[in-house]
Design an enzyme around this catalytic site. Sequence first.
Site, short mmCIF file in Angstrom:
data_model
loop_
_atom_site.label_atom_id
_atom_site.label_comp_id
_atom_site.label_asym_id
_atom_site.label_seq_id
_atom_site.Cartn_x
_atom_site.Cartn_y
_atom_site.Cartn_z
N GLU A 62 0.86 -1.18 0.00
CA GLU A 62 0.00 0.00 0.00
C GLU A 62 0.90 1.23 0.00
O GLU A 62 1.47 1.59 1.03
CB GLU A 62 -0.92 -0.01 1.22
CG GLU A 62 -1.93 -1.15 1.22
CD GLU A 62 -2.91 -1.08 0.07
OE1 GLU A 62 -3.15 0.04 -0.44
OE2 GLU A 62 -3.44 -2.13 -0.34
N CYS A 69 -1.86 9.30 2.33
CA CYS A 69 -1.41 8.69 1.07
C CYS A 69 -2.32 9.02 -0.10
O CYS A 69 -1.88 9.06 -1.25
CB CYS A 69 -1.27 7.18 1.23
SG CYS A 69 -2.80 6.33 1.68
#
Length: 499
Positions: A209, A243
């Site tokens: 991720e 993110c």
Amino acid sequence: MDFSKTVKDLRQSFASGKTRSNEWRTAQLKGVIKLIQENEEVISEALYKDLHKNKAEAAIMELILCVNDAVNAINSLDSWTKPEKVSKGALYLMDNAYIIKEPLGVALIIGAWNYPIQLILLPLIGAIAAGNCALIKPSEVSEASARFIEEYIPKYLDKDCFKVINGGVAETTAILEQRFDTIFYTGNSQVAKIVMAAAAKNLTPVILELGGKSPVYIDTKTDLAVVARRLCWGKFCNAGQTCIAPDYVMCPKEIQDELIEKIKASVEEFYTADPKTSDSYGRIVNNRHFTRIQRLKQGSTVAVGGEEDEKENYISPTVLRDVKLTDTVMQDEIFGPLLPIVPVKDHTEAIDIINTREKPLALYVFTKNSKISQEFCDRTSSGAIVVNDTVVHGGLPTLPFGGVGNSGLGSYHGKFSFNAFSHDKPVLEKSLAMDSVNNIRYPPYTDKKLGWVKWIMTKKPKKQGMLAFFPFVAIGVIFSFMFKVIGVGAESINTKKQL
């Protein structure tokens, strides 16, 4: 530094079979919920100490998300673990074919510092639901949160099945020398390559991720006041250290000035005219990242904000105008409260720019024109695309969360987390009776057998109307012939008589 015994103990716990039952999994998931609900104040204090994260923001972006995911897993566990029946062709009509979800074994979960509770517990919930054991490595950058994970996980979860190791690069390097059944890593692409290289030595599957420069395109004739609010919330929550935060904005030059004014108004609405005094605005996690972000805006024109305080690791919400693609701020993921605006001619130019860069984790499009939003869907590649908002897709557990290419590998959240830590094991059960049906696949091969094989096994285009029932009639005919003297079975019988 040797963690082989820790991993060995986890393997022994997994081999005992205790993680297989839904009762054990449910008990552990309830433990995660209790861990959060009984220690919300302690967690909030840790997050505030690490990131100056407001209690409400911590609840919205970390705690509630994890509780809901665990509750969803508990409610869905029976259906998720139920064997999945599959369709069968003519050759397998008498057989039982299905897929079972098998736990991978011992997982390594490496968390990140920007959401240090969520990015440990969300993948852990998936690992538990799928029936795995796990070694947990929090990020050492968020020290208070890492200490919380180390201290409280053993109080609420099975100590034999879940271990926590704190430390820095040396500890992480030593952990990666061990063999795991899967590795779940959240962080940047540079470290991800190190993780992937370590995993490759044992052919260990990985979920990565990551992040990247998630672009925003704002079309003309949109409500810029609404756009600015949604853009500012997604960009400046957690001081831009998210993110999937919008990384840069592209818009036609004629709306840049108005957009800047609307953003400025939204910043003041959210964080007052002096965001440094606002409890709702975060801080950069440490001085190293403060210096990194500070350097990114060099050479760019500040339109909003720009204030800094190195002692507090404070950088105000900052908008940069008339940014060029060659500017420093456009080279790497910002991961901070800088918002560059790149003027473009139209959405076509924006799409071309996106397609010349690495695939982002998210892409945001603000437009009232459905044809434009569809064009972004059709002509670009990204981990996700959101129309007329930012970041919110991460809270919907029925959508997979993950990147593509340089922004990540694999996905999770909700059932996707369960799948990430599971192996789809195919099972085919056959009877030992009626073996004459199999004569067409046994040697010696003949032209007659080959004809039968081609007729039975070759797929045909789907029929419409009454013709759709033809395959079922044909199957009955097949078995009828195969058991009669003129069929394949007779050929086998005659062969036996001759012997």
